[in-house]
Design a protein around this motif. Sequence first.
Motif, mmCIF file in Angstrom:
data_model
loop_
_atom_site.group_PDB
_atom_site.id
_atom_site.type_symbol
_atom_site.label_atom_id
_atom_site.label_comp_id
_atom_site.label_asym_id
_atom_site.label_seq_id
_atom_site.Cartn_x
_atom_site.Cartn_y
_atom_site.Cartn_z
ATOM 1 N N ASP A 1 -9.079 -38.655 28.523
ATOM 2 C CA ASP A 1 -8.470 -39.838 27.909
ATOM 3 C C ASP A 1 -9.248 -41.057 28.405
ATOM 4 O O ASP A 1 -9.135 -41.435 29.576
ATOM 5 C CB ASP A 1 -6.994 -39.961 28.307
ATOM 6 N N ASP B 1 -9.183 -44.346 28.592
ATOM 7 C CA ASP B 1 -8.265 -45.483 28.441
ATOM 8 C C ASP B 1 -8.919 -46.831 28.768
ATOM 9 O O ASP B 1 -8.530 -47.860 28.232
ATOM 10 C CB ASP B 1 -7.042 -45.302 29.344
ATOM 11 N N HIS C 1 -5.679 -41.748 20.256
ATOM 12 C CA HIS C 1 -4.896 -41.987 21.475
ATOM 13 C C HIS C 1 -4.235 -43.365 21.393
ATOM 14 O O HIS C 1 -4.267 -44.129 22.342
ATOM 15 C CB HIS C 1 -5.837 -41.875 22.685
ATOM 16 N N HIS D 1 -2.783 -48.485 23.439
ATOM 17 C CA HIS D 1 -2.208 -47.708 24.548
ATOM 18 C C HIS D 1 -0.863 -48.280 25.012
ATOM 19 O O HIS D 1 -0.341 -47.900 26.068
ATOM 20 C CB HIS D 1 -3.191 -47.620 25.734
ATOM 21 N N HIS E 1 -9.227 -38.517 33.173
ATOM 22 C CA HIS E 1 -9.622 -39.865 32.776
ATOM 23 C C HIS E 1 -10.980 -40.164 33.404
ATOM 24 O O HIS E 1 -11.110 -40.054 34.633
ATOM 25 C CB HIS E 1 -8.600 -40.889 33.272
#
Length: 272
Positions: free
Chosen positions: A15, A17, A90, A94, A226
């Motif tokens: 992920d 992010d 995703h 977020h 991550h």
Amino acid sequence: MSFTSKGFPMMLTFDLDCETMWTARDPEAHTRPILMSQGAYGWKRGVWRVLEVLKRYDIKSTFFVPGVVVEAHQEVIDALLKDGHEIAHHSHTHRWIVTLTPEEEREEMERAQQAIIKATGEAPRGWRSPAAEVTDVTMDLIKEYDFRYSSNFFDNDEPYMLKVRGAEIDCVELPFRYINTDSPYFQFAKILPGRTITNPRQVLDIWSWEFDTLFAEERMMVLACHPEFIGQPSGAILLDKFIRHVTAQTGVWIDRCDRIAADMRPGLMATA
Ligand SMILES: [Zn+2]
């Protein structure tokens, strides 16, 4: 017997992010440059180190990337695509889904969808929630956007066909659990009281024991990391050593979620 035609399904997922890791918690986080820089490590350094490790073993992975990160870092998306990885949905910013109105949820879904289509030339096949929450609206959107798979729930070590409002849809759920993610061990910040950093050797033990058990039981494994954490030097060594542990076993199929879900689907339909 395995859920796939090519052996035990193992999915290494990431992920990416970046700064949304912090702006999702607090919209004012962008005024805190050092906090934000912990997210920037993901696109500046972490993702590149993860790519090196994956290339070393010729492994293809799935990267769940928020729309704003896709829009801001085409060079990262291009590098991921060049190496044969999958870009999956995703959310856009977020933001935590339970704080959104239904209209905002729909906007999050659509804006990231368009960002991914623009950056990659195709619609994403999978969806993972930001911060592990869904609502009834989310589930309706998963069906409406026709995602081929979802990787969200923590209820099983086996894939299954997702249900929306009680009715099965053509979407494979690839469940995972917090113990097989990196953030509980490595996400440290002043604003997260009580969090400490774990020795990566200990995490290697945990993930290896998880894999050994799941492999022996002929189930599946999804690792969710991550690049902001696993892409740090010691994290990359952990990832490398874990891949060596997994690949020492014969009969493991490590691949992108879209390919593994597509292979699983007919069997799951037959047994549903
Ligand atoms: Zn995330």
